[in-house]
Design an enzyme around this catalytic site. Structure first.
Site, short mmCIF file in Angstrom:
data_model
loop_
_atom_site.label_atom_id
_atom_site.label_comp_id
_atom_site.label_asym_id
_atom_site.label_seq_id
_atom_site.Cartn_x
_atom_site.Cartn_y
_atom_site.Cartn_z
CG ASP A 135 -1.85 13.99 -28.28
OD1 ASP A 135 -2.88 13.33 -28.02
OD2 ASP A 135 -1.65 15.13 -27.82
CD GLU B 185 -7.70 21.35 -24.62
OE1 GLU B 185 -7.37 20.29 -25.18
OE2 GLU B 185 -7.04 22.40 -24.68
O1 KIV Z 1 -1.42 17.93 -26.36
C1 KIV Z 1 -1.77 18.08 -25.17
O2 KIV Z 1 -1.00 18.52 -24.30
C2 KIV Z 1 -3.13 17.71 -24.81
C3 KIV Z 1 -3.61 18.08 -23.44
C4 KIV Z 1 -3.93 19.52 -23.42
C5 KIV Z 1 -4.74 17.24 -23.01
O3 KIV Z 1 -3.83 17.16 -25.59
#
Ligand code: KIV
Length: 275
Positions: free
Chosen positions: A94, A193
Site C-alpha cells: 500500500d 471494500e
Molecule cells: O490495508 C489493508 O489491509 C487493505 C485491505 C483491507 C484491502 O487495504
C-alpha cells in the site's frame, strides 16, 4: 505443496498476467495481508496468490486508530520483510496516506521507493478520478498498480464512518466510473471494500481486470481479508463479512499464561532443557 482447487498450484511465480488469466478461467484469486517475514512464509506455503502489505499495519501492528499515521519508511520496512519470506506470491504494498494524493510526481517517487527499497512487485492506492494522474504516472514508469474503491480507510475523516459505501445511486455510479477509469489507466486489479454485492457484481462483469472483494460479496474474482482478523488475533473487530479461520488470540493468551505459570513455579526450564 498442495493447493486445494487451484490450477495455478504449479505456477512458480504469480504475476499480474497470471491473475488476469485466472479471471478469464473463472478461477478465484486468494489474497491476505502480511506484515512480516515469518507470516509471509506461511502464507506463501499455503499458496495464497497475493500478499498485501496493507496500511492496515497502522492498526494491527502499530496500534493506531486509523491507517493515516503509518509512514512510507515504515511500509517499506514491512514490505521488505514480507518479500524476503515469499517465493510464489505477488507482493503488493500500500502507498500510505499523503504519499500520492497531492501530485503525481510525488506519487511516482513514493512508488519508486517502495519498489526499489522493498522489492515489492506492485503498489496499491485508494481512489478513482481524483488520483488518476498519479495512477497513470506510476504505471508509465512500469510499476503495476492495484486500485481500491468503496470504503477507503484513508478517507475516514471525510466519510466519518466505516459503514457500507455506495448504497446511494450517486455514489454507486461514481464507483462504476472510477472502476472503469482505473482499468483504462492500466491498473492490473481493483479492490472493492464494503459495498453492496450487487454493485460489486456489476463491476466484476464490466471490468476485464480482476476485482478483489472485502465485504463486497461472493461474486468478485477474488477475496482479501486482514490476516490478523481472520486468524482471530484481533478480536474486537467483528464485521459481518469477516469469517474467522482460527482463534489464535485465545491460543496465544493460553500459551503465554502457561509459560508464565511454568516460569513462576520454577517448572521451566527443566534440567533436560538446559546445557
Ligand atoms: O490495508 C489493508 O489491509 C487493505 C485491505 C483491507 C484491502 O487495504
Amino acid at each position: 505443496m498442495s493447493i486445494a482447487k487451484s490450477t495455478t498450484a504449479d505456477v512458480k511465480r504469480i504475476t499480474t498476467r497470471i491473475l488476469r488469466e485466472m479471471k478469464v478461467k473463472g478461477e478465484r484469486i486468494t489474497m491476505l495481508t502480511a506484515y512480516d517475514f515469518s507470516m509471509a512464509r506461511i502464507l506463501d506455503q499455503a499458496g495464497i496468490d497475493i500478499l498485501l502489505v496493507g496500511d492496515s499495519a497502522s492498526n494491527v501492528i502499530a496500534g493506531h486508530e486509523t491507517t493515516l499515521p503509518i509512514t512510507l519508511d515504515q511500509m517499506i520496512f514491512l514490505s521488505a520483510s514480507v518479500v524476503r519470506g515469499v517465493s510464489r506470491a505477488l507482493v503488493v504494498c500500500d502507498l500510505p496516506f499523503g504519499t500520492y494524493q497531492g501530485d503525481s510526481k510525488n506519487a511516482l517517487q513514493s512508488a519508486v521507493r517502495i519498489m526499489k527499497e522493498s522489492g515489492a512487485h506492485a503498489v496499491k492506492l485508494e481512489g478513482g478520478e481524483f488520483v488518476i494522474e498519479s495512477v497513470k504516472r506510476i504505471i508509465s514508469a512500469g510499476i503495476p498498480v492495484m486500485g481500491h474503491l468503496g470504503l477507503m480507510p484513508q478517507s475516514i475523516y471525510r466519510f466519518g464512518t466505516y459503514v457500507v459505501r455506495a448504497t446511494e445511486q450517486d455514489e454507486a455510479e461514481q464507483l462504476l466510473r472510477d472502476a472503469q477509469l482505473l482499468q483504462d489507466a492500466g491498473c492490473f486489479a481493483v479492490v472493492l471494500e464494503k459495498i453492496p454485492s450487487t454493485l460489486a457484481q456489476q463491476v466484476q462483469a464490466r471490468l476485464e481486470i480482476p476485482v478483489i472483494g472485502i465485504g463486497a460479496g461472493p461474486l468478485c474474482d477474488g477475496q482479501v481479508l486482514v490476516t490478523h482478523d481472520m486468524l482471530g488475533i484481533t478480536q474486537e473487530f467483528s464485521p459481518r463479512f469477516l469469517r474467522r479461520y482460527g482463534s489464535l488470540g485465545d491460543d496465544m493468551l493460553d500459551a503465554f499464561r502457561r509459560y508464565a505459570a511454568d516460569v513462576r513455579a520454577g517448572d521451566f526450564p527443566k534440567m533436560e532443557e538446559s546445557y
